[in-house]
Design a protein around this motif. Structure first.
Motif, PDB file in Angstrom:
ATOM      1  N   LEU A 116      29.629   8.689  38.014  1.00  0.00           N
ATOM      2  CA  LEU A 116      29.946   8.832  39.437  1.00  0.00           C
ATOM      3  C   LEU A 116      28.781   9.476  40.182  1.00  0.00           C
ATOM      4  CD1 LEU A 116      33.674   9.933  39.124  1.00  0.00           C
ATOM      5  CD2 LEU A 116      32.845   7.824  40.156  1.00  0.00           C
ATOM      6  N   TYR A 117      28.185  10.479  39.556  1.00  0.00           N
ATOM      7  CA  TYR A 117      27.049  11.166  40.170  1.00  0.00           C
ATOM      8  C   TYR A 117      25.895  10.197  40.441  1.00  0.00           C
ATOM      9  CZ  TYR A 117      23.192  14.455  40.699  1.00  0.00           C
ATOM     10  OH  TYR A 117      22.104  15.129  41.169  1.00  0.00           O
ATOM     11  N   ILE A 118      25.598   9.379  39.426  1.00  0.00           N
ATOM     12  CA  ILE A 118      24.496   8.414  39.582  1.00  0.00           C
ATOM     13  C   ILE A 118      24.757   7.494  40.777  1.00  0.00           C
ATOM     14  CG2 ILE A 118      23.329   6.414  38.539  1.00  0.00           C
ATOM     15  CD1 ILE A 118      23.919   7.722  35.807  1.00  0.00           C
ATOM     16  N   ASN A 119      26.024   7.080  40.945  1.00  0.00           N
ATOM     17  CA  ASN A 119      26.320   6.085  41.966  1.00  0.00           C
ATOM     18  C   ASN A 119      26.634   6.651  43.338  1.00  0.00           C
ATOM     19  OD1 ASN A 119      26.426   3.171  40.847  1.00  0.00           O
ATOM     20  ND2 ASN A 119      27.190   4.497  39.218  1.00  0.00           N
ATOM     21  N   ILE A 152      27.245   4.986  26.221  1.00  0.00           N
ATOM     22  CA  ILE A 152      28.050   3.765  26.401  1.00  0.00           C
ATOM     23  C   ILE A 152      29.039   3.961  27.541  1.00  0.00           C
ATOM     24  CG2 ILE A 152      29.682   2.198  25.289  1.00  0.00           C
ATOM     25  CD1 ILE A 152      28.406   2.891  22.622  1.00  0.00           C
ATOM     26  N   VAL A 153      29.697   5.135  27.557  1.00  0.00           N
ATOM     27  CA  VAL A 153      30.652   5.415  28.638  1.00  0.00           C
ATOM     28  C   VAL A 153      29.933   5.389  29.986  1.00  0.00           C
ATOM     29  CG1 VAL A 153      32.163   7.150  29.668  1.00  0.00           C
ATOM     30  CG2 VAL A 153      32.220   6.765  27.211  1.00  0.00           C
ATOM     31  N   VAL A 154      28.805   6.092  30.063  1.00  0.00           N
ATOM     32  CA  VAL A 154      28.104   6.196  31.346  1.00  0.00           C
ATOM     33  C   VAL A 154      27.655   4.824  31.827  1.00  0.00           C
ATOM     34  CG1 VAL A 154      26.186   7.241  32.601  1.00  0.00           C
ATOM     35  CG2 VAL A 154      27.266   8.489  30.747  1.00  0.00           C
ATOM     36  N   ARG A 155      26.966   4.084  30.966  1.00  0.00           N
ATOM     37  CA  ARG A 155      26.366   2.833  31.424  1.00  0.00           C
ATOM     38  C   ARG A 155      27.406   1.752  31.734  1.00  0.00           C
ATOM     39  NH1 ARG A 155      23.683   0.652  33.918  1.00  0.00           N
ATOM     40  NH2 ARG A 155      22.207  -0.718  32.890  1.00  0.00           N
ATOM     41  N   THR A 156      28.471   1.704  30.923  1.00  0.00           N
ATOM     42  CA  THR A 156      29.480   0.675  31.183  1.00  0.00           C
ATOM     43  C   THR A 156      30.220   0.962  32.489  1.00  0.00           C
ATOM     44  OG1 THR A 156      29.780   0.564  28.793  1.00  0.00           O
ATOM     45  CG2 THR A 156      31.362  -0.615  30.139  1.00  0.00           C
ATOM     46  N   PHE A 157      30.590   2.228  32.693  1.00  0.00           N
ATOM     47  CA  PHE A 157      31.278   2.610  33.917  1.00  0.00           C
ATOM     48  C   PHE A 157      30.319   2.433  35.109  1.00  0.00           C
ATOM     49  CE2 PHE A 157      33.542   6.336  36.229  1.00  0.00           C
ATOM     50  CZ  PHE A 157      34.308   5.448  36.932  1.00  0.00           C
ATOM     51  N   ASP A 158      29.096   2.861  34.899  1.00  0.00           N
ATOM     52  CA  ASP A 158      28.070   2.765  35.942  1.00  0.00           C
ATOM     53  C   ASP A 158      27.851   1.317  36.387  1.00  0.00           C
ATOM     54  OD1 ASP A 158      25.541   3.249  37.410  1.00  0.00           O
ATOM     55  OD2 ASP A 158      24.613   2.379  35.632  1.00  0.00           O
ATOM     56  N   GLU A 159      27.873   0.420  35.423  1.00  0.00           N
ATOM     57  CA  GLU A 159      27.623  -0.994  35.725  1.00  0.00           C
ATOM     58  C   GLU A 159      28.672  -1.512  36.712  1.00  0.00           C
ATOM     59  OE1 GLU A 159      24.892  -3.876  35.340  1.00  0.00           O
ATOM     60  OE2 GLU A 159      24.805  -1.876  34.505  1.00  0.00           O
ATOM     61  N   VAL A 160      29.917  -1.062  36.529  1.00  0.00           N
ATOM     62  CA  VAL A 160      30.991  -1.489  37.450  1.00  0.00           C
ATOM     63  C   VAL A 160      30.866  -0.754  38.787  1.00  0.00           C
ATOM     64  CG1 VAL A 160      33.478  -1.520  37.819  1.00  0.00           C
ATOM     65  CG2 VAL A 160      32.536  -2.111  35.583  1.00  0.00           C
ATOM     66  N   THR A 211      35.542  10.733  21.959  1.00  0.00           N
ATOM     67  CA  THR A 211      35.788  10.000  23.200  1.00  0.00           C
ATOM     68  C   THR A 211      36.133  10.977  24.323  1.00  0.00           C
ATOM     69  OG1 THR A 211      36.634   8.162  21.896  1.00  0.00           O
ATOM     70  CG2 THR A 211      37.079   8.109  24.248  1.00  0.00           C
ATOM     71  N   PHE A 212      36.917  11.999  23.979  1.00  0.00           N
ATOM     72  CA  PHE A 212      37.272  13.010  24.980  1.00  0.00           C
ATOM     73  C   PHE A 212      36.013  13.665  25.551  1.00  0.00           C
ATOM     74  CE2 PHE A 212      38.442  17.441  26.007  1.00  0.00           C
ATOM     75  CZ  PHE A 212      39.336  17.171  27.035  1.00  0.00           C
ATOM     76  N   ILE A 213      35.121  14.078  24.656  1.00  0.00           N
ATOM     77  CA  ILE A 213      33.882  14.713  25.120  1.00  0.00           C
ATOM     78  C   ILE A 213      33.039  13.719  25.929  1.00  0.00           C
ATOM     79  CG2 ILE A 213      31.672  15.729  24.378  1.00  0.00           C
ATOM     80  CD1 ILE A 213      33.163  16.900  21.975  1.00  0.00           C
ATOM     81  N   ALA A 214      32.987  12.488  25.438  1.00  0.00           N
ATOM     82  CA  ALA A 214      32.174  11.476  26.120  1.00  0.00           C
ATOM     83  C   ALA A 214      32.703  11.198  27.527  1.00  0.00           C
ATOM     84  CB  ALA A 214      32.139  10.187  25.306  1.00  0.00           C
ATOM     85  N   ILE A 215      34.038  11.213  27.689  1.00  0.00           N
ATOM     86  CA  ILE A 215      34.621  11.013  29.026  1.00  0.00           C
ATOM     87  C   ILE A 215      34.277  12.203  29.921  1.00  0.00           C
ATOM     88  CG2 ILE A 215      36.770  10.917  30.342  1.00  0.00           C
ATOM     89  CD1 ILE A 215      38.002   9.375  28.014  1.00  0.00           C
ATOM     90  N   LEU A 216      34.430  13.398  29.332  1.00  0.00           N
ATOM     91  CA  LEU A 216      34.181  14.622  30.084  1.00  0.00           C
ATOM     92  C   LEU A 216      32.762  14.650  30.655  1.00  0.00           C
ATOM     93  CD1 LEU A 216      36.580  16.476  30.162  1.00  0.00           C
ATOM     94  CD2 LEU A 216      35.447  17.986  28.537  1.00  0.00           C
ATOM     95  N   ILE A 217      31.810  14.150  29.877  1.00  0.00           N
ATOM     96  CA  ILE A 217      30.421  14.137  30.342  1.00  0.00           C
ATOM     97  C   ILE A 217      30.105  12.837  31.072  1.00  0.00           C
ATOM     98  CG2 ILE A 217      27.994  14.204  29.623  1.00  0.00           C
ATOM     99  CD1 ILE A 217      28.984  15.738  27.110  1.00  0.00           C
ATOM    100  N   GLY A 218      30.558  11.728  30.503  1.00  0.00           N
ATOM    101  CA  GLY A 218      30.126  10.414  30.986  1.00  0.00           C
ATOM    102  C   GLY A 218      30.737  10.014  32.320  1.00  0.00           C
ATOM    103  N   MET A 219      31.999  10.374  32.545  1.00  0.00           N
ATOM    104  CA  MET A 219      32.661   9.941  33.786  1.00  0.00           C
ATOM    105  C   MET A 219      32.001  10.580  35.012  1.00  0.00           C
ATOM    106  SD  MET A 219      35.406  10.883  35.981  1.00  0.00           S
ATOM    107  CE  MET A 219      36.834  11.622  35.202  1.00  0.00           C
ATOM    108  N   ILE A 268      17.168   6.796  35.246  1.00  0.00           N
ATOM    109  CA  ILE A 268      18.279   7.276  34.420  1.00  0.00           C
ATOM    110  C   ILE A 268      18.917   6.116  33.659  1.00  0.00           C
ATOM    111  CG2 ILE A 268      20.581   8.297  34.480  1.00  0.00           C
ATOM    112  CD1 ILE A 268      19.658  10.001  36.822  1.00  0.00           C
ATOM    113  N   ARG A 269      19.106   5.005  34.357  1.00  0.00           N
ATOM    114  CA  ARG A 269      19.715   3.845  33.692  1.00  0.00           C
ATOM    115  C   ARG A 269      18.862   3.370  32.529  1.00  0.00           C
ATOM    116  NH1 ARG A 269      21.532   1.492  39.402  1.00  0.00           N
ATOM    117  NH2 ARG A 269      23.580   2.475  39.421  1.00  0.00           N
ATOM    118  N   TYR A 270      17.552   3.369  32.753  1.00  0.00           N
ATOM    119  CA  TYR A 270      16.642   2.929  31.708  1.00  0.00           C
ATOM    120  C   TYR A 270      16.748   3.837  30.479  1.00  0.00           C
ATOM    121  CZ  TYR A 270      12.307   1.958  29.265  1.00  0.00           C
ATOM    122  OH  TYR A 270      11.404   1.661  28.300  1.00  0.00           O
ATOM    123  N   LEU A 271      16.781   5.159  30.730  1.00  0.00           N
ATOM    124  CA  LEU A 271      16.880   6.114  29.621  1.00  0.00           C
ATOM    125  C   LEU A 271      18.195   5.950  28.859  1.00  0.00           C
ATOM    126  CD1 LEU A 271      15.412   9.321  31.314  1.00  0.00           C
ATOM    127  CD2 LEU A 271      14.359   7.881  29.551  1.00  0.00           C
TER     128      LEU A 271
END
Ligand code: ADP
Ligand code: MG
Lengths: 271, 284
Positions: B90-93, B152-160, B78-86, B106-109
């Motif tokens: 933000l970058y995508i949005n 999961i981290v990226v897409r869920t955060f991204d969705e919000v 989870t730590f690694i996933a946050i480090l990359i996903g957060m 990107i979202r599709y991938l």
């Protein structure tokens, strides 16, 4: 009401006309904006006078918001908008400059149709811009937060809940908070896009009175489609219609003797 | 006409209420089954002891090895996933706000990555391990799970983040913020509740997955002390014990499942509590 207002304006009028050269802070030359085939702004040429309220007046969809967004380069957010021409702000050609965009944007404070307070406390909303400017001294930040909250007449209303979320404020108070937040960045110009359209009459009046006071120190560009607001506030008026500037001039001349049929119609329908 | 509307309203109310409550009932049913079946074996020994000799034939011991292994892997991943996903979300949005087509690609991938079964991640992790000449280990498990849960981290955060009104971006940029300041100082806070949801979802998926750690983390009765040692995990402990012919051992599988459920519950309640505290401290 109409007559009353034009009388108060006569006092200021000579001020402008007697000066040999009007000091303008913004100069727009041949500005064009396209979206696909749609020509949103057509050959806009405009000078904005320092320390006056210039009102961009016109029906919805005529391009007022787009014109404002060109000024602080928010058009950058939309790839589909193609902007060409020249916009000089204090002699900087902002459409073709190497200067970084945040510095240009900080010359202008933005007030939009709806207030968008930042998701941080009331205090931090105002402190945010001060910190962006590089101020780190806590005392100085505190001093300035109070100063700008006072300037928009909000200090007494919020001084006991500075650390609450701004969502606890009324829409009118939020709009004034957004104004204070913008002033804290020390802009030269205030861009206001129909800032009272979502407010109640009393809050609107407060904002209007603030503008009258603020024009001593700032140049205000106010977008509105409300004729009466234009009459109440404008020193200069720019009347827009379908992406074009149809008429512009001093408020009292323009409203007394509209030269074009379009403006005459607009004034009839507005009253 | 009016009566028809009332009937319509009642039918719809009944159906949606039924759907909602049956969902809750099923969840309650699962939890009850786990706890009832595992109750007899649920003891302090289960959580403070590692398997002793003969544990898998009904002998003494507990699943502390798997508890520690699972927590290590889930927290690490989870730590690694946050480090990359957060930052990615933000970058995508923020940085890509102009580029709708790139955003959508990107979202599709990421959605495709989210949909890949975890056994495939397991196989991929295994291939990586062989490539680097590693053995099944804690670190291999962490990396594999991190790969599984980062989308999961990226897409869920991204969705919000994608629901934040553009007016807030405009207001923030108009103040003279750079895009990076806009992302980390404002949009992160505006989307914070979505961030917490993303992290919890990812953590839950990570701690509960068996297939991807099967080959990568391995299994051992010892508590892993170093990243290069193999590690047991609760889902695999459940899997192995559930396959036993001995009823007592199968009971222990349910006890392990109960422990896993309790861990997830504690983590998500703590996270929600901390996130409320954080949101409040933001206002100070
Ligand atoms: N990003 C955009 N994409 C497509 N059309 C746009 C965009 N922005 C503005 N427009 C169009 O340009 C015209 C002027 O819009 P706007 O400047 O918002 O008008 P106003 O503020 O005067 O109501 C409208 O017809 C609008 O639909
Ligand atoms: Mg508009």
């Amino acid at each position: 009401m109409y007559l009353q207002n034009s009388e108060t304006m006569t006092k200021q009028a000579p001020d402008i006309t007697l000066k040999p050269k009007v000091t303008s802070i913004v100069k727009i030359n041949n500005l064009n904006v396209h979206v696909g085939q749609h020509h949103i702004l057509k050959n806009i040429n405009l000078e904005i006078t320092k320390n006056k309220i210039t009102v961009l007046l016109g029906p919805s969809g005529c391009g007022k918001t787009t014109l404002l967004k060109c000024l602080n380069k928010l058009t950058d957010l939309y790839t589909e908008l193609r902007v060409s021409g020249k916009i000089f702000i204090e002699e900087d050609d902002i459409l073709n400059t190497q200067k970084n965009v945040p510095v240009i944007r900080q010359k202008m404070g933005l007030l939009s149709q709806l207030p968008y307070p930042l998701p941080i406390s009331i205090y931090k909303n105002v402190a945010y811009g001060i910190k962006l400017k590089g101020v780190r001294d806590k005392k100085l930040i505190e001093y300035n937060v109070e100063k700008y909250l006072r300037e928009v007449g909000l200090w007494n209303e919020v001084k006991d809940r500075l650390h609450n979320s701004p969502t606890s404020l009324s829409i009118g108070q939020q709009q004034r908070l957004c104004l204070a937040r913008g002033l804290a960045v020390k802009p030269r110009i205030i861009l206001a896009d129909e800032p009272t359209s979502s407010l109640d009459p009393i809050s609107s009046k407060i904002i209007e009175n603030l503008f009258r006071k603020l024009k001593k120190n700032y140049t205000i560009i106010l977008v509105t489609h409300v004729l009466r607001q234009a009459v109440r506030l404008a020193d200069n008026v720019v009347f827009m219609y379908y992406g074009e500037i149809i008429e512009q001039g001093h408020s009292k001349d323009l409203f007394k003797n509209p030269k074009t049929e379009k403006l005459r119609e607009y004034m009839l329908e507005g009253n | 006409m009016n009566r028809r509307k009332i009937i319509e309203e009642n039918i719809f109310k009944f159906l949606s209420g039924f759907a909602t409550y049956s969902l809750i009932a099923i969840l309650a049913f699962i939890i009850i089954i786990i706890f009832v079946k595992g109750f007899n074996s649920l003891s302090l020994d289960m959580v403070i002891k590692t398997p002793k000799g003969g544990y898998y034939y009904g002998g003494e011991g507990g699943v502390l090895n798997a508890i520690i292994g699972s927590l290590d892997i889930a927290f690490g991943a989870t730590f690694i996933a946050i480090l990359i996903g957060m930052p990615a979300a933000l970058y995508i949005n923020v940085h890509l706000i102009r580029y709708k087509r790139i955003q959508n690609t990107i979202r599709y991938l990421l959605d495709a990555l989210w949909g890949i079964p975890s056994i495939v991640y397991g196989a991929f992790g295994f291939t990586l391990m062989l490539f680097f000449g590693m053995n099944a280990s804690l670190i291999a498990g962490i990396i594999t799970i991190a790969l599984l849960i980062t989308p999961i981290v990226v897409r869920t955060f991204d969705e919000v983040l994608s629901t934040i009104p553009i007016g807030l971006y405009e207001a923030t940029l108009a103040l003279g913020s750079t895009k990076t300041e806009t992302a980390f100082k404002i949009m992160f806070k505006q989307g914070f509740s979505g961030f917490i949801t993303a992290v919890l979802l990812a953590f839950g998926r990570g701690i509960g997955d068996a297939a991807s750690v099967l080959f990568t983390a391995g299994y051992t009765d010892l508590i892993p002390l170093y990243l290069n040692e193999p590690a047991a995990t609760l889902p695999l402990a459940i899997f192995f014990q559930l396959g036993s012919p001995i009823p007592e051992v199968r009971e222990r599988a349910f006890a392990a499942a109960a422990i896993l459920t309790i861990i997830i519950l504690i983590i998500s309640l703590t996270a929600r509590y901390l996130s409320k505290r954080y949101s409040k401290s933001n206002l100070k």
